[in-house]
Write an enzyme that holds these catalytic residues in place. Structure first.
Site, short mmCIF file in Angstrom:
data_model
loop_
_atom_site.label_atom_id
_atom_site.label_comp_id
_atom_site.label_asym_id
_atom_site.label_seq_id
_atom_site.Cartn_x
_atom_site.Cartn_y
_atom_site.Cartn_z
N ASP A 1 0.86 -1.19 0.00
CA ASP A 1 0.00 0.00 0.00
C ASP A 1 0.89 1.24 0.00
O ASP A 1 1.86 1.32 0.77
CB ASP A 1 -0.90 0.00 1.23
CG ASP A 1 -1.95 1.10 1.17
OD1 ASP A 1 -3.02 0.85 0.59
OD2 ASP A 1 -1.69 2.20 1.68
N GLU B 1 -4.70 2.33 -4.34
CA GLU B 1 -3.25 2.36 -4.25
C GLU B 1 -2.71 1.09 -3.62
O GLU B 1 -1.60 1.06 -3.09
CB GLU B 1 -2.78 3.59 -3.44
CG GLU B 1 -3.11 3.58 -1.97
CD GLU B 1 -4.51 4.09 -1.64
OE1 GLU B 1 -4.76 4.35 -0.47
OE2 GLU B 1 -5.35 4.22 -2.55
N ASP C 1 -1.92 9.14 -10.52
CA ASP C 1 -1.92 8.04 -11.49
C ASP C 1 -0.51 7.76 -11.99
O ASP C 1 -0.12 6.59 -12.18
CB ASP C 1 -2.81 8.39 -12.68
CG ASP C 1 -4.29 8.39 -12.32
OD1 ASP C 1 -4.63 7.86 -11.24
OD2 ASP C 1 -5.10 8.90 -13.11
N HIS D 1 -4.79 14.33 -9.23
CA HIS D 1 -4.99 12.91 -9.53
C HIS D 1 -4.15 12.43 -10.71
O HIS D 1 -3.79 11.25 -10.77
CB HIS D 1 -6.47 12.65 -9.82
CG HIS D 1 -7.33 12.74 -8.58
ND1 HIS D 1 -7.46 11.70 -7.70
CD2 HIS D 1 -8.07 13.76 -8.08
CE1 HIS D 1 -8.26 12.04 -6.72
NE2 HIS D 1 -8.65 13.31 -6.91
N ASN E 1 -2.51 12.88 -4.00
CA ASN E 1 -3.60 13.33 -4.87
C ASN E 1 -4.05 14.75 -4.54
O ASN E 1 -4.31 15.56 -5.44
CB ASN E 1 -4.80 12.37 -4.75
CG ASN E 1 -4.65 11.12 -5.60
OD1 ASN E 1 -3.96 11.13 -6.63
ND2 ASN E 1 -5.27 10.04 -5.18
#
Length: 345
Positions: free
Chosen positions: A214, A257, A231, A227, A222
């Site tokens: 994680d 994630e 990504d 965002h 973010n």
């Protein structure tokens, strides 16, 4: 599916249905409806060789169809089935005459749909040779050439169409098995491979280990960078993980994630080293400009009586502990002692 016959690799139709043989019951019904009366008719009118050959073809096809549906080894090689079909058409043509020439076309199309390109070309060439020989012996040259080119055009058109179908099927299968953003395998694929790993443990006593990963403070990334940058971090992370694991290891995206690495045939001690190497390398990788990205990792190896749900749950508990204990660390779930332990760096 290690225990099942790999006819899905040799039969084109079976690949479209994930090797489950779903199409063959329908084909069996068609074969029975069309060919069984023909076998009976020929036996009644005294064409015993042809009637018997058609009956043998029907029985052989039904036997293989049943085996494919149940995932078992084929009792009769699929190439023998094709040869029987071609023999039936050829004997029908030379026994009953020109009125049966039209059977050449549906048999050719079925063969094309059933077998890979090279195999179907070989069988269709045998059909073409047999039929053209008959036509040249019984018709004038002009009619013979018309038949030859009509058959050739049909076969070529079918093969060109099948190439497009194969390409679309491959693309669809890839898109349905992978995460669209990162290219990692998706959750559905994870469930399939977990099942195989647990079966491998039961039957061959080979351990496999899950590493759940994680990204730490991903929401902040973010919120601060947007965002699109988030990504980008995930895409770079997947690329980085792939560069560090073996070709036989499998990477899945199971959440926003959150990722899982499955290490087949890997004991926990080896997996601990892999996890620590992943953690250290990710921390030093330039996943995002001007910011260090860290990950937390949870490990769990296979054990006796372990289910998919419990395996994932134990790895998730280890991951949660790693995040609770300060992040940027590796924890493992010890199934023998039913407790979570830190993995030394």
């Amino acid at each position: 599916m290690p225990a099942k016959y790999n006819a899905k690799y040799s039969l084109r139709l079976n690949t479209y249905f994930d090797g489950q043989g779903k199409v063959f019951p329908a084909l069996s019904l068609i074969i029975m409806v069309i060919f069984a009366p023909l076998a009976v008719k020929n036996l009644i009118i005294g064409e015993y060789a042809l009637g018997l050959l058609i009956a043998i073809f029907i029985c052989a096809f039904l036997a293989d169809s049943n085996a494919l549906l149940k995932g078992r080894a084929l009792p009769i090689n699929e190439n023998i089935i094709a040869i029987l079909a071609i023999s039936c058409v050829s004997l029908t043509l030379f026994t009953l005459g020109a009125g049966t020439i039209f059977w050449i076309f549906p048999v050719s199309i079925i063969i094309s749909f059933s077998f890979p390109l090279i195999t179907s070309i070989i069988f269709n060439s045998l059909l073409l040779l047999t039929a053209t020989t008959y036509v040249f012996l019984n018709y004038d040259v002009a009619d013979s050439l018309r038949f030859f080119f009509a058959f050739l055009l049909t076969a070529c058109a079918v093969h060109l169409l099948l190439r497009q179908i194969d390409a679309l099927h491959t693309l669809l299968k890839e898109e349905s098995s992978k995460d669209a953003l990162t290219g990692a395998l998706n959750r559905r694929q994870l469930n399939l491979f977990l099942s195989d790993a647990l079966a491998n443990k039961i039957h061959y006593h080979n351990d496999s280990t899950l590493i759940m990963i994680d990204v730490d403070h991903f929401k902040q990334i973010n919120d601060i960078y947007g965002h699109a940058k988030g990504d980008e971090v995930l895409i770079n992370l997947v690329s980085d993980i792939r560069a560090q694991i073996r070709e036989s290891d499998l990477l899945f995206r199971v959440g926003g994630e959150e990722f899982v690495v499955l290490l087949p045939n890997t004991q926990l001690k080896t997996a601990e080293k892999v996890a620590q190497k992943l953690r250290a390398n990710i921390k030093t990788s330039a996943l995002l400009d001007n910011r260090t990205i860290t990950v937390s990792l949870g490990l769990c190896a296979t054990g006796n009586g372990l289910t998919q749900t419990k395996w994932m749950s134990c790895a998730d508990k280890a991951l949660y502990a790693a995040k609770q204990r300060g992040r940027d660390r590796v924890c493992l779930y010890n199934l023998n002692q039913n407790r979570i332990e830190d993995v030394a760096a």
